[in-house]
Design an enzyme around this catalytic site. Structure first.
Site, mmCIF file in Angstrom:
data_model
loop_
_atom_site.group_PDB
_atom_site.id
_atom_site.type_symbol
_atom_site.label_atom_id
_atom_site.label_comp_id
_atom_site.label_asym_id
_atom_site.label_seq_id
_atom_site.Cartn_x
_atom_site.Cartn_y
_atom_site.Cartn_z
ATOM 1 N N THR A 7 60.699 -85.670 84.191
ATOM 2 C CA THR A 7 59.319 -85.779 83.726
ATOM 3 C C THR A 7 59.301 -86.311 82.314
ATOM 4 O OG1 THR A 7 57.213 -84.645 83.701
ATOM 5 C CG2 THR A 7 59.029 -83.522 82.648
ATOM 6 N N LYS A 39 52.479 -79.631 84.493
ATOM 7 C CA LYS A 39 53.588 -79.198 83.643
ATOM 8 C C LYS A 39 53.138 -78.754 82.264
ATOM 9 C CE LYS A 39 56.098 -82.711 86.055
ATOM 10 N NZ LYS A 39 56.608 -84.056 85.930
#
Length: 179
Positions: A7, A39
């Protein structure tokens, strides 16, 4: 079993505002496993932002541990981060977790790693994850040359630039802010 990970997370403090954002991609090996993972979270009744990169299950464990530390230390973010980093480095179970975190409140931003590091980044810009250097480079340039933008707009643009370059980062962004 292949872990779900990868990510880009980017945080900026600018003109008294805080923005922390991440893309939504989770990969399993070289396959996109999910494209809209959240996230970034607000913690401590909306006073602290936390974002994570790395193995998803490990990151969720760390967020929970960080929340416990916040409770134990009266919401003191820096103290909670230091205590989490100590535990992370020394605890047999936690030591195996593969993730990193950025945490921020209205005054400061910290990067927490499993090696026991608690770093206060330069320029009030923090990034972690596979596309972190792309996002950080973009954010430094944006903050320097487009200071009229808000912290949220800077994070958004930095993450989009990273997503254009990093194959483990997508354009499905979640950005949280603190005023």
């Amino acid at each position: 079993m292949t872990k779900i990970k990868s990510t880009t997370v980017l945080g900026i403090i600018h003109n008294g505002k805080v923005a922390l954002g991440a893309d939504g991609q989770a990969t399993m090996g070289n396959t996109v496993a999910k494209s809209n993972v959240k996230k970034v979270r607000k913690l401590a009744d909306g006073k602290i932002l936390a974002g994570f990169a790395g193995s998803t299950a490990d990151a969720f464990t760390l967020i929970e541990k960080f929340e416990e530390k916040l409770g134990a230390y009266g919401g003191n973010m820096k103290r909670a981060a230091i205590e989490l980093a100590k535990d992370w480095r020394t605890d047999r179970y936690l030591r195996k977790l593969e993730a990193m975190m950025i945490v921020a409140n209205k005054d400061e931003m910290l990067i927490i790693s499993g090696t026991g590091d608690v770093l206060e980044p330069d320029n009030q810009i923090a990034s972690i994850g596979s596309g972190s250097m792309y996002a950080q480079s973009a954010a430094i340039a944006i903050k320097k040359h487009a200071s009229q933008l808000t912290a949220k707009e800077m994070v958004e643009e930095g993450l989009h630039i990273a997503a254009d370059i990093c194959i483990y980062t997508n354009h499905n962004l979640v950005i949280e802010t603190l005023d």
